[in-house]
Enzyme design. Sequence first.
Site, PDB file in Angstrom:
ATOM      1  N   TRP A  54      46.440  26.481  25.011  1.00 12.72           N
ATOM      2  CA  TRP A  54      46.074  27.854  25.391  1.00 12.72           C
ATOM      3  C   TRP A  54      46.597  28.786  24.305  1.00 12.72           C
ATOM      4  O   TRP A  54      47.763  28.708  23.926  1.00 12.72           O
ATOM      5  CB  TRP A  54      46.674  28.276  26.743  1.00 12.72           C
TER       6      TRP A  54
ATOM      7  N   GLU B 207      42.198  25.607  27.388  1.00 10.10           N
ATOM      8  CA  GLU B 207      42.262  26.536  28.537  1.00 10.10           C
ATOM      9  C   GLU B 207      41.700  27.908  28.179  1.00 10.10           C
ATOM     10  O   GLU B 207      42.170  28.567  27.257  1.00 10.10           O
ATOM     11  CB  GLU B 207      43.727  26.680  28.989  1.00 10.10           C
TER      12      GLU B 207
ATOM     13  N   LYS C 243      40.505  31.992  29.179  1.00 10.87           N
ATOM     14  CA  LYS C 243      41.092  33.127  29.903  1.00 10.87           C
ATOM     15  C   LYS C 243      40.114  34.288  29.864  1.00 10.87           C
ATOM     16  O   LYS C 243      39.276  34.379  28.969  1.00 10.87           O
ATOM     17  CB  LYS C 243      42.436  33.508  29.266  1.00 10.87           C
TER      18      LYS C 243
ATOM     19  N   ASP D  65      42.161  27.637  34.891  1.00 11.29           N
ATOM     20  CA  ASP D  65      43.307  28.310  35.504  1.00 11.29           C
ATOM     21  C   ASP D  65      42.752  29.300  36.523  1.00 11.29           C
ATOM     22  O   ASP D  65      41.894  30.131  36.189  1.00 11.29           O
ATOM     23  CB  ASP D  65      44.115  29.027  34.416  1.00 11.29           C
TER      24      ASP D  65
ATOM     25  N   HIS E 265      42.342  32.984  35.662  1.00 12.73           N
ATOM     26  CA  HIS E 265      41.675  33.350  34.418  1.00 12.73           C
ATOM     27  C   HIS E 265      40.206  33.690  34.565  1.00 12.73           C
ATOM     28  O   HIS E 265      39.410  33.504  33.650  1.00 12.73           O
ATOM     29  CB  HIS E 265      41.855  32.226  33.393  1.00 12.73           C
TER      30      HIS E 265
ATOM     31  N   HIS F 129      44.958  24.553  36.407  1.00 14.69           N
ATOM     32  CA  HIS F 129      46.189  25.322  36.534  1.00 14.69           C
ATOM     33  C   HIS F 129      46.050  26.067  37.852  1.00 14.69           C
ATOM     34  O   HIS F 129      45.383  27.106  37.919  1.00 14.69           O
ATOM     35  CB  HIS F 129      46.360  26.301  35.365  1.00 14.69           C
TER      36      HIS F 129
ATOM     37  N   ASP G   9      45.819  38.447  36.541  1.00 12.77           N
ATOM     38  CA  ASP G   9      46.368  37.109  36.339  1.00 12.77           C
ATOM     39  C   ASP G   9      47.887  37.145  36.546  1.00 12.77           C
ATOM     40  O   ASP G   9      48.652  36.965  35.609  1.00 12.77           O
ATOM     41  CB  ASP G   9      46.008  36.656  34.915  1.00 12.77           C
TER      42      ASP G   9
ATOM     43  N   ASP H 225      49.945  35.309  38.393  1.00 11.64           N
ATOM     44  CA  ASP H 225      50.694  34.055  38.523  1.00 11.64           C
ATOM     45  C   ASP H 225      51.676  34.054  39.693  1.00 11.64           C
ATOM     46  O   ASP H 225      52.817  33.613  39.553  1.00 11.64           O
ATOM     47  CB  ASP H 225      51.404  33.717  37.205  1.00 11.64           C
TER      48      ASP H 225
ATOM     49  N   ASP I 185      50.491  26.546  37.687  1.00 12.10           N
ATOM     50  CA  ASP I 185      50.833  27.586  36.718  1.00 12.10           C
ATOM     51  C   ASP I 185      51.094  28.899  37.447  1.00 12.10           C
ATOM     52  O   ASP I 185      50.183  29.692  37.657  1.00 12.10           O
ATOM     53  CB  ASP I 185      49.706  27.746  35.682  1.00 12.10           C
TER      54      ASP I 185
END
Length: 409
Positions: free
Chosen positions: A179, A218, A220, A251, A254, A278, A286, A288, A318
């Site tokens: 990433w 990955e 985004k 992810d 993302h 993820h 994003d 997380d 993640d």
Amino acid sequence: MSYDSAKAQFADWGVDTEAAIERLKDISISVHCWQGDDVAGFETKSGTSGGGIQATGDHPGRARTPDELRADLEFAYAQIPGAHRLNLHAMYMDTSETPDRDAIEYHHFAPWVDWAKDQGIGLDFNPTFFAHAKADDNLTLAHPDQGIRDFWIEHGIRTRDIAGRIGAELGTPSVNNIWVPDGYKDIPIDRMAARSRLETSLDQILATPKDNMLDAVESKLFGIGVEACTVGSHEFYLGYAIRNKTLLCLDMGHFHPTENIADKLSAVALSLPEILLHVSRPMRWDSDHVILLNDDILAMAQELVSADLLGRTHIGLDFFDATISRTAAWVIGTRNMQKALLQALLRPWGRLRAAEDALDFTTRLVVTEELKDLPYGTVWAEFCARLDAPTGQALASDLDRYQSSVAGR
Ligand code: RNT
Ligand code: ZN
């Protein structure tokens, strides 16, 4: 409720709880090391995180050394039923040497491998293209400066060598996930040039086939500081992964907030042999957050089971939250992923599929809604008991006790 009566209730729907429990035992989740220390790592830092990676909060107990991080992980794994993996980032080297990113070698990570052998767990790996002076422009593999690109290309090549050696040592392939934060805060003039540079750099990193490791890329949507354009967008990497036969990492943070990531799995799986996830919880962006047992996670698990993708999907986590106990965050999030998988494994798929194929959407809706009342918690408690993991109040007090023991750090 006893496990036997829960088992009978599921059997009534034609669902075998024993088969679900056995299947769940075999699913290893790749637990991300970076929840343990707010994505700080163990190098002398020379840059900011970049690309919007941001752990907020200042809860006491952050792991400051590899030994502290491993102790925290050992505690966390003991509260999570089953055997899992660790997802390591290159910035988490364990060495008294101070190699720059373009000079890392296997021996800088060997203590992690010794520990993993000891614990009987597999390791996944990641190049770290952020938190470094040469990434402060939010451009790495797509940087217009050839020297900067070459530095990061060398980093990427070395991580593949390290991942391959890790995989060989542990007898299980190490997924090496790329990433990069590359993007522009304001509207760029030449997106094509940036994307072409990223592609060429990736080609150079991935030029040599490697055993005992798997390459993943990955995408985004955007990050703080790269709002206008992310070079490695979803379309970029979907195409790249298909052309180059790498894994694609999806992810959950993302994509646009209303996109259904679960819906993408079957679509992507028709073009790619393997997928990396993820699993995360974006809130408005994003962010997380620690994953909950919510509809998004349940939908992901249902797709993995329904589309028979468990055998070719690597489930990584993640998220990072520094406002709560970091060890509790690992435990809660990982267990939620497992609970979602268990619920998905406890569905009468044949019956639901038959209703859908007969265009009997009424039955499909009645059944999916009635299934929500089944005693999943009892089967989960049985699963935990068989694998010596606590539940309920015992779990809460274990998490609290451990947090108190590290709060003085
Ligand atoms: C960043 C990506 C990436 C990182 C980790 C630390 O937005 O999600 O996966 O979170 O590499
Ligand atoms: Zn990610």
